[in-house]
Scaffold this motif. Structure first.
Motif, PDB file in Angstrom:
ATOM      1  N   MET A   1       0.846  -1.205   0.000  1.00  0.00           N
ATOM      2  CA  MET A   1       0.000   0.000   0.000  1.00  0.00           C
ATOM      3  C   MET A   1       0.877   1.249   0.000  1.00  0.00           C
ATOM      4  SD  MET A   1      -3.079   0.956   2.661  1.00  0.00           S
ATOM      5  CE  MET A   1      -2.020   1.426   4.009  1.00  0.00           C
ATOM      6  N   ILE A   2       0.487   2.259  -0.741  1.00  0.00           N
ATOM      7  CA  ILE A   2       1.235   3.513  -0.808  1.00  0.00           C
ATOM      8  C   ILE A   2       1.038   4.295   0.482  1.00  0.00           C
ATOM      9  CG2 ILE A   2       1.405   5.720  -1.999  1.00  0.00           C
ATOM     10  CD1 ILE A   2       0.538   4.261  -4.500  1.00  0.00           C
ATOM     11  N   GLU A   3       2.102   4.806   1.012  1.00  0.00           N
ATOM     12  CA  GLU A   3       2.020   5.615   2.230  1.00  0.00           C
ATOM     13  C   GLU A   3       1.446   6.984   1.906  1.00  0.00           C
ATOM     14  OE1 GLU A   3       2.603   4.674   5.247  1.00  0.00           O
ATOM     15  OE2 GLU A   3       3.187   2.662   4.664  1.00  0.00           O
ATOM     16  N   ALA A   4       0.317   7.316   2.554  1.00  0.00           N
ATOM     17  CA  ALA A   4      -0.288   8.623   2.351  1.00  0.00           C
ATOM     18  C   ALA A   4       0.656   9.704   2.872  1.00  0.00           C
ATOM     19  CB  ALA A   4      -1.638   8.693   3.064  1.00  0.00           C
ATOM     20  N   GLY A   5       0.740  10.791   2.173  1.00  0.00           N
ATOM     21  CA  GLY A   5       1.563  11.912   2.611  1.00  0.00           C
ATOM     22  C   GLY A   5       2.931  11.967   1.972  1.00  0.00           C
ATOM     23  N   ASP A   6       3.330  10.921   1.265  1.00  0.00           N
ATOM     24  CA  ASP A   6       4.608  10.933   0.556  1.00  0.00           C
ATOM     25  C   ASP A   6       4.441  11.751  -0.716  1.00  0.00           C
ATOM     26  OD1 ASP A   6       6.972  10.487  -0.733  1.00  0.00           O
ATOM     27  OD2 ASP A   6       7.008   8.320  -0.416  1.00  0.00           O
ATOM     28  N   ASP A   7       4.959  12.991  -0.702  1.00  0.00           N
ATOM     29  CA  ASP A   7       4.732  13.926  -1.802  1.00  0.00           C
ATOM     30  C   ASP A   7       5.413  13.517  -3.098  1.00  0.00           C
ATOM     31  OD1 ASP A   7       3.197  15.484  -0.174  1.00  0.00           O
ATOM     32  OD2 ASP A   7       4.852  16.821   0.413  1.00  0.00           O
ATOM     33  N   SER A   8       6.423  12.647  -3.012  1.00  0.00           N
ATOM     34  CA  SER A   8       7.143  12.253  -4.227  1.00  0.00           C
ATOM     35  C   SER A   8       6.456  11.129  -4.985  1.00  0.00           C
ATOM     36  CB  SER A   8       8.574  11.817  -3.864  1.00  0.00           C
ATOM     37  OG  SER A   8       8.554  10.625  -3.101  1.00  0.00           O
ATOM     38  N   ILE A   9       5.488  10.479  -4.345  1.00  0.00           N
ATOM     39  CA  ILE A   9       4.806   9.318  -4.932  1.00  0.00           C
ATOM     40  C   ILE A   9       3.370   9.680  -5.301  1.00  0.00           C
ATOM     41  CG2 ILE A   9       4.036   6.954  -4.519  1.00  0.00           C
ATOM     42  CD1 ILE A   9       7.044   7.241  -4.833  1.00  0.00           C
ATOM     43  N   VAL A  10       2.936   9.217  -6.450  1.00  0.00           N
ATOM     44  CA  VAL A  10       1.546   9.425  -6.871  1.00  0.00           C
ATOM     45  C   VAL A  10       0.625   8.655  -5.929  1.00  0.00           C
ATOM     46  CG1 VAL A  10      -0.097   9.142  -8.760  1.00  0.00           C
ATOM     47  CG2 VAL A  10       2.282   9.692  -9.263  1.00  0.00           C
ATOM     48  N   GLN A  11      -0.451   9.299  -5.489  1.00  0.00           N
ATOM     49  CA  GLN A  11      -1.309   8.723  -4.463  1.00  0.00           C
ATOM     50  C   GLN A  11      -2.497   7.914  -4.995  1.00  0.00           C
ATOM     51  OE1 GLN A  11      -0.680   8.964  -0.997  1.00  0.00           O
ATOM     52  NE2 GLN A  11       1.282   9.646  -1.841  1.00  0.00           N
ATOM     53  N   ASP A  12      -2.599   7.749  -6.312  1.00  0.00           N
ATOM     54  CA  ASP A  12      -3.761   7.037  -6.852  1.00  0.00           C
ATOM     55  C   ASP A  12      -3.491   5.562  -7.118  1.00  0.00           C
ATOM     56  OD1 ASP A  12      -2.122   7.159  -9.059  1.00  0.00           O
ATOM     57  OD2 ASP A  12      -3.546   8.220 -10.351  1.00  0.00           O
ATOM     58  N   GLY A  13      -2.336   5.054  -6.643  1.00  0.00           N
ATOM     59  CA  GLY A  13      -2.048   3.627  -6.764  1.00  0.00           C
ATOM     60  C   GLY A  13      -1.341   3.215  -8.039  1.00  0.00           C
ATOM     61  N   THR A  14      -1.017   4.147  -8.920  1.00  0.00           N
ATOM     62  CA  THR A  14      -0.355   3.779 -10.169  1.00  0.00           C
ATOM     63  C   THR A  14       1.111   3.419  -9.926  1.00  0.00           C
ATOM     64  OG1 THR A  14       0.026   6.134 -10.607  1.00  0.00           O
ATOM     65  CG2 THR A  14      -1.848   5.105 -11.702  1.00  0.00           C
ATOM     66  N   VAL A  15       1.649   2.587 -10.836  1.00  0.00           N
ATOM     67  CA  VAL A  15       3.048   2.176 -10.750  1.00  0.00           C
ATOM     68  C   VAL A  15       3.744   2.522 -12.058  1.00  0.00           C
ATOM     69  CG1 VAL A  15       2.563   0.302  -9.127  1.00  0.00           C
ATOM     70  CG2 VAL A  15       2.500  -0.155 -11.592  1.00  0.00           C
ATOM     71  N   ASN A  16       5.078   2.464 -12.066  1.00  0.00           N
ATOM     72  CA  ASN A  16       5.812   2.706 -13.310  1.00  0.00           C
ATOM     73  C   ASN A  16       5.956   1.398 -14.077  1.00  0.00           C
ATOM     74  OD1 ASN A  16       7.942   1.285 -12.104  1.00  0.00           O
ATOM     75  ND2 ASN A  16       9.016   3.150 -11.491  1.00  0.00           N
ATOM     76  N   ILE A  17       6.671   1.433 -15.193  1.00  0.00           N
ATOM     77  CA  ILE A  17       6.795   0.271 -16.058  1.00  0.00           C
ATOM     78  C   ILE A  17       7.489  -0.897 -15.354  1.00  0.00           C
ATOM     79  CG2 ILE A  17       8.994   0.980 -17.058  1.00  0.00           C
ATOM     80  CD1 ILE A  17       6.079  -0.711 -18.936  1.00  0.00           C
ATOM     81  N   HIS A  18       8.237  -0.604 -14.280  1.00  0.00           N
ATOM     82  CA  HIS A  18       8.951  -1.637 -13.528  1.00  0.00           C
ATOM     83  C   HIS A  18       8.141  -2.169 -12.352  1.00  0.00           C
ATOM     84  CE1 HIS A  18      12.405  -0.559 -15.948  1.00  0.00           C
ATOM     85  NE2 HIS A  18      12.344   0.701 -15.525  1.00  0.00           N
ATOM     86  N   GLY A  19       6.899  -1.675 -12.197  1.00  0.00           N
ATOM     87  CA  GLY A  19       6.043  -2.164 -11.128  1.00  0.00           C
ATOM     88  C   GLY A  19       6.245  -1.468  -9.798  1.00  0.00           C
ATOM     89  N   GLN A  20       7.055  -0.415  -9.759  1.00  0.00           N
ATOM     90  CA  GLN A  20       7.289   0.339  -8.527  1.00  0.00           C
ATOM     91  C   GLN A  20       6.324   1.524  -8.455  1.00  0.00           C
ATOM     92  OE1 GLN A  20      11.300   1.313  -9.492  1.00  0.00           O
ATOM     93  NE2 GLN A  20      12.173  -0.539  -8.546  1.00  0.00           N
ATOM     94  N   PRO A  21       6.005   2.007  -7.238  1.00  0.00           N
ATOM     95  CA  PRO A  21       5.111   3.171  -7.123  1.00  0.00           C
ATOM     96  C   PRO A  21       5.591   4.329  -7.993  1.00  0.00           C
ATOM     97  CG  PRO A  21       5.494   2.224  -4.962  1.00  0.00           C
ATOM     98  CD  PRO A  21       6.406   1.492  -5.915  1.00  0.00           C
TER      99      PRO A  21
END
Length: 558
Positions: A1-21
């Motif tokens: 689960m994505i940590e809420a409040g992490d400004d560097s990470i998109v908060q809608d659950g999407t990942v990059n092509i490598h499967g990372q947040p």
């Protein structure tokens, strides 16, 4: 689960092509969308470059009559808009939008290549079987791309970020703009090549355009934000129906807090936020009512007890179905550009000066020019102006926008009918019954094309945005496909209407409304039928849209 409040990470659950947040700065937004818009522009150039003049290909190369050719085009076009249901299911359930677009694009290229070969090789030029295999491979290919690409583009904007959410609404306008840039080239340059150079080159150029579309798509891979597939949406729908049936005798409590939902802020559906409970269609709430046999402390059996969000997913689909149904008649009107408008234009003077003729299918470029004119006008002028009066950040609600387009489409059919009346009056007055081309300029068709283009900007773009926005998070591809099926059913409806009117009007030795020689027919009557259906459809839409309530999502994505 994505940590809420992490400004560097998109908060809608999407990942990059490598499967990372997904990183906010490195992925998504407009920098990723440029590749998607380039892909869509080239893919639509390929599609329209092949389909715009297809009715004439069937008539000239396959030696089919007007009615048969029109029905074959309608049936194939309908299939192109039914196949997205398959692509959408695979995207939402198992593969994700990125991989479905990638795989089906390859199938598309194979179909375009085979069509080019069938039009170029002498031994295959009259082969209906090879041409139809190629065309239906293309239909399969577009079935994977169409339901995913608009949603995939919208996924590049974080819905939990206010600034990015505003850009998302603008994206749909420019997405449709890119479609029509491709269509403009197709309906002008490519139709001219098909008419004056040959079908081999006429289909070969679109095949190359489709290859460029694939390259453009893959070029942006490292920038994309990918929504994770949430599992089979059809299974979740079936679970709600089964659980509701099992608890048919259970009474739904007045206190909605008793209904079962996961205790944390996130939904138990991958890639989805929670949906707030609604009071409509309360019979399905039975599926979320805990009984003594349900293990609500552990992991309940979803075939016996469903979450409120899962129930609301089904409700959301059912709620949009009446809106969806009203799009069918509009799509039937839109489909006339590739059939009846072309046949009508074939009977008119196509000359521009003494030496140049414009192919009748190229008149669709005025539909495209209309869209290219109205999209920036709508985005930059109409929306800010309307926002002052409505208070809505979009200017109009999605439903208001679609309704305006439905009204405009009525006028397009009226204008087309009036032109046909004028044309037939000339035939009768001067005894031009057997004259192949009448001395009336084809450019009198421009208003009917221009009005349909204007209607598209309101209805089709509003429809794309509506079905993305109102779809449950984990069913967006499926709902985009559902919106595309209105095009399919519109084509089938048009084909059915042609069959019915020809059957009813060719009795007792009569030629019917749409004979091979339109000078002896009554195409105007067919336009009046569509105009009347459009008026009735608008009033049905007005009644349905007034009762519609927009969805409300809460929490975050796991």
């Amino acid at each position: 689960m994505i940590e809420a409040g992490d400004d560097s990470i998109v908060q809608d659950g999407t990942v990059n092509i490598h499967g990372q947040p997904a990183d906010k700065k490195k992925t998504g937004n407009w920098k990723a969308c440029y590749f998607i818009l380039g892909n869509e522009c080239c893919e639509r150039l390929a599609y329209y470059g092949m389909s715009t003049n297809l009715v004439n290909y069937f008539i000239e190369r396959m030696h089919q009559g007007n009615a048969t050719a029109a029905k074959n085009v309608n049936n194939w076009s309908g299939t192109c808009y039914i196949m997205p249901l398959l692509g959408a299911f695979l995207a939402d359930a198992y593969l994700g939008r990125y991989w479905v677009i990638a795989i089906f694009s390859m199938i598309y290229v194979i179909g375009m290549t085979l069509l080019t070969v069938s039009a170029s090789v002498n031994a295959l030029k009259n082969s209906v079987a090879v041409a139809f295999v190629a065309l239906y491979l293309i239909a399969l290919g577009t079935g994977g791309i169409k339901p995913c690409v608009s949603s995939f583009g919208a996924d590049q904007f974080d819905e939990t970020d206010e600034k990015e959410r505003e850009k998302k609404s603008s994206f749909f306008n420019w997405f449709y703009f890119s479609i029509n840039v491709g269509a403009l080239i197709a309906s002008s340059v490519l139709v001219w090549i098909q008419t004056n150079v040959g079908w081999g080159w006429g289909f070969g150029v679109p095949a190359v355009a489709m290859a460029i579309a694939v390259v453009s798509f893959f070029s942006g891979s490292v920038l994309y934000r990918l929504q994770k597939p949430g599992g089979s949406p059809l299974t979740r729908i079936a679970q709600v129906l089964v659980a509701t049936f099992r608890k048919i005798n259970v009474k739904v409590p007045a206190d909605k807090t008793i209904l079962y939902e996961t205790p944390d802020d996130g939904s138990n559906i991958v890639g989805s936020r929670k949906l707030e409970h609604t009071d409509k269609l309360r019979c399905f709430d039975k599926a979320a009512v805990p009984t003594g046999s349900d293990d609500i402390k552990g992991t309940p059996n979803s075939w016996r007890l469903c979450t409120v969000t899962q129930v609301e997913e089904l409700k959301a689909i059912i709620k949009i179905l009446p809106i969806w149904a009203t799009g069918i008649v509009f799509s039937a009107v839109y489909s006339q550009m590739s059939t009846m408008f072309v046949l009508q234009g074939n009977t008119m003077d196509q000359h521009i000066g003494p030496h140049f003729k414009i192919p009748s299918a190229s008149l669709s470029l005025f539909d495209t020019l209309s869209v290219l004119f109205w999209v920036p006008i709508y985005d930059k002028l109409i929306v800010p102006f309307a926002r002052k009066f409505t208070g809505n950040e979009r200017g109009f609600t999605q439903l208001q926008r679609m309704g305006i387009g439905l009204v405009i489409s009525v006028f397009s059919m009226v204008i087309a009918g009036i032109l046909e009346v004028v044309r037939l009056n000339m035939v009768r007055k001067h005894n031009y019954y057997d004259m192949e081309t009448l001395p009336i300029s084809i450019f009198w068709q421009v208003p009917q094309y221009f009005l349909i283009g204007c209607a598209e900007v309101f209805t089709f773009i509003g429809q794309i945005e509506f079905f993305y926005d109102q779809a449950p998070d984990a069913m967006r591809s499926l709902c985009s496909a559902l919106s595309l099926t209105t095009n399919a059913l519109g084509n089938y409806l048009s084909s059915l209407l042609v069959t019915i009117v020809m059957d009813m009007t060719t009795r007792h030795g009569k030629l019917g409304w749409i004979p091979d020689n339109l000078n002896r027919g009554h195409l105007d009557y067919f336009y009046w039928v569509l105009a009347i259906l459009s008026v009735l459809n608008f009033f049905a839409y007005l009644w349905i849209s007034m009762k519609y309530t927009y969805k409300k999502a809460t929490g975050h994505v796991k």
